[in-house]
Design an enzyme around this catalytic site. Structure first.
Site, mmCIF file in Angstrom:
data_model
loop_
_atom_site.group_PDB
_atom_site.id
_atom_site.type_symbol
_atom_site.label_atom_id
_atom_site.label_comp_id
_atom_site.label_asym_id
_atom_site.label_seq_id
_atom_site.Cartn_x
_atom_site.Cartn_y
_atom_site.Cartn_z
ATOM 1 N N CYS A 128 0.864 -1.179 0.000
ATOM 2 C CA CYS A 128 0.000 0.000 0.000
ATOM 3 C C CYS A 128 0.901 1.230 0.000
ATOM 4 O O CYS A 128 2.013 1.184 -0.528
ATOM 5 C CB CYS A 128 -0.972 -0.021 1.173
ATOM 6 S SG CYS A 128 -0.211 0.152 2.798
ATOM 7 N N ARG B 86 -3.603 -0.752 5.482
ATOM 8 C CA ARG B 86 -4.156 -1.793 4.609
ATOM 9 C C ARG B 86 -3.219 -2.983 4.411
ATOM 10 O O ARG B 86 -3.624 -4.144 4.596
ATOM 11 C CB ARG B 86 -4.526 -1.180 3.253
ATOM 12 C CG ARG B 86 -5.735 -0.274 3.279
ATOM 13 C CD ARG B 86 -5.885 0.493 1.980
ATOM 14 N NE ARG B 86 -4.814 1.491 1.814
ATOM 15 C CZ ARG B 86 -4.681 2.275 0.746
ATOM 16 N NH1 ARG B 86 -5.534 2.158 -0.263
ATOM 17 N NH2 ARG B 86 -3.709 3.159 0.688
ATOM 18 N N ASP C 74 -8.359 3.680 1.119
ATOM 19 C CA ASP C 74 -7.561 3.883 2.323
ATOM 20 C C ASP C 74 -8.474 4.319 3.469
ATOM 21 O O ASP C 74 -9.156 5.343 3.373
ATOM 22 C CB ASP C 74 -6.502 4.948 2.045
ATOM 23 C CG ASP C 74 -5.452 5.032 3.142
ATOM 24 O OD1 ASP C 74 -5.642 4.406 4.200
ATOM 25 O OD2 ASP C 74 -4.435 5.719 2.935
#
Length: 434
Positions: free
Chosen positions: A267, A273, A378
């Site tokens: 990410c 994440r 996100d």
């Protein structure tokens, strides 16, 4: 003639003489990073035949075993020889790609991670599509004979396959010689009673003289004690299975690690994440296969700082699922990670684009986590419930990836059972990721 490379003022002259000897169809003795051995040009059938006969003639035999002078030319290897003691020695790991054909996921993984180095890799080789098909037929026959693994039940070599043993040495002398030759070398090493490694030029000279009644080498290059002072590891690969024929410098535990696929999830900052995805994937592997170490799972960020912990929300969400994220430490995506990764899954298309801009040669290994090519948003700065939804989405997509991976993605050793719980290969629809 023995040349001492550590005492000479001009080692280049010795290299040139060695190359000339090989081109003229003779053989030379020299060091590798593991043991001292003998090489011949792969384009010189008579020289290759000589070193094959030497390996057979010098193989350790039981005291009550009769010596058969025909052994050196028969189709059966002498007792005491491990397949792979005679191998095709290539100039680089890149060159291995031209010869290791067909190239399975496992052979690619091991050649990329262990070449150059103390590994001999025995793998299937189709001369009709491999560069090995350009070698003289008699040389190819010798290579296949010395790579054939004998069946423990029948005592016979398999007739249904044509493996070849490959190695890429990490010794400076062999690297210099390869520069001046248009063809690979055929490498041969010798066994001694008690399994003692031939780690010096003096030991090789004494061994050949004692067994053959004189040293048959016109040139022997002495570079002191070999780096590892022990034999190299020999591994046979068939499909997605590997079998340790000889444990050497690379021990079984290390081979297990080299054979494992590496999955990297990426990410931006590697704090929300991708850490959740890393933890969730380990859990899924454990549920499917009974253990999580069937693959090495890592996470990173395209703009991450090194050493940050996971966000409190991510830790909380994983904790609710019985998973521990408290020990996470962020890291940036870098060359070492990309060089070892078999599969890179990105949380967004922009992450994938950024990675391919930096590593365009890895296009066949980098995909978005979402199979449809979309993004996983996100959740940073959002409530914990949004993190929960993000984690659910990530888990669903990871499930799809595990369903879609080919059966040969996860390797197994010949002495272990196949992984259970894998639903088999799926149709890998990568059109949205291309």
């Amino acid at each position: 003639m023995i040349y001492d490379l550590q005492q000479t003022d001009d080692p280049r002259d010795i290299v040139h003489r060695s190359v000339q000897t090989l081109v003229e169809g003779d053989i030379i003795g020299l060091p590798s990073e593991t043991v001292y051995g003998v090489v011949a040009s792969a384009l010189c059938p008579e020289a290759v035949g000589r070193i094959a006969a030497m390996v057979n003639a010098t193989a350790p035999r039981d005291s009550d075993e009769e010596t058969d002078s025909s052994t050196s030319t028969s189709d059966r290897l002498a007792p005491g020889i491990v397949p792979g003691q005679l191998a095709l020695c290539l100039r680089s790991s890149d060159a291995a790609g031209d010869y290791l054909v067909p190239r399975t996921k496992l052979t690619r993984r091991l050649s990329e991670r262990c070449f150059p180095g103390p590994l001999t890799l025995i793998s299937e080789c189709d001369p009709s599509v491999s560069a090995a098909g350009m070698l003289p037929e008699s040389v190819l026959s010798v290579l296949q004979r010395f790579a054939a693994v004998v069946d423990s039940d029948s005592g016979e070599s398999s007739k249904s396959s044509s493996p070849i043993a490959f190695r890429v040495s990490n010794h400076r002398l062999l690297s210099h010689i390869h520069r001046y030759l248009s063809a690979p070398l055929v490498w041969a090493e010798f066994s001694q009673e008690g399994g003692q490694a031939i780690s010096t030029a003096e030991r090789l000279d004494a061994h050949l003289c004692s067994v053959m009644g004189g040293n048959p080498l016109p040139v022997l290059l002495d570079d002191g004690v070999s780096r590892y002072g022990g034999v190299g590891t020999i591994v046979q690969v068939t499909g997605n299975s590997w079998h340790l024929l000889r444990e050497g410098v690379i021990q079984r535990a290390a081979m297990n690690q080299f054979a494992k696929p590496v999955i990297v999830i990426v990410c931006t900052g590697n704090t929300c994440r991708s850490p959740m995805a890393e933890t969730l994937l380990r859990d899924l592997l454990h549920r499917r296969f009974g253990r999580e170490d069937v693959a090495r799972v890592l996470s990173a960020g395209v703009a991450a700082q090194r050493g940050s912990g996971a966000s409190p929300q991510s830790v909380e969400v994983m904790g609710r699922r019985g998973l521990d994220l408290t020990g996470h430490c962020s890291q940036p995506l870098d060359d070492p990670l990309m060089s070892m990764a078999d599969l890179v899954l990105t949380l967004t298309r922009r992450h994938r684009d950024a990675i391919l801009a930096a590593w365009p040669d890895r296009k066949d290994r980098v995909f978005t986590l979402r199979r449809d090519g979309g993004d996983v948003s996100d959740p940073v700065g959002m409530p914990v419930d949004v993190y929960e939804q993000c984690a659910d989405q990530i888990r669903d997509e990871l499930e799809k990836w595990l369903d879609a991976l080919d059966d040969d993605f996860f390797p197994k050793t010949s002495d272990t059972e196949s992984l259970e719980g894998h639903n088999g290969p799926g149709s890998k629809d990568e059109s949205s990721n291309s």
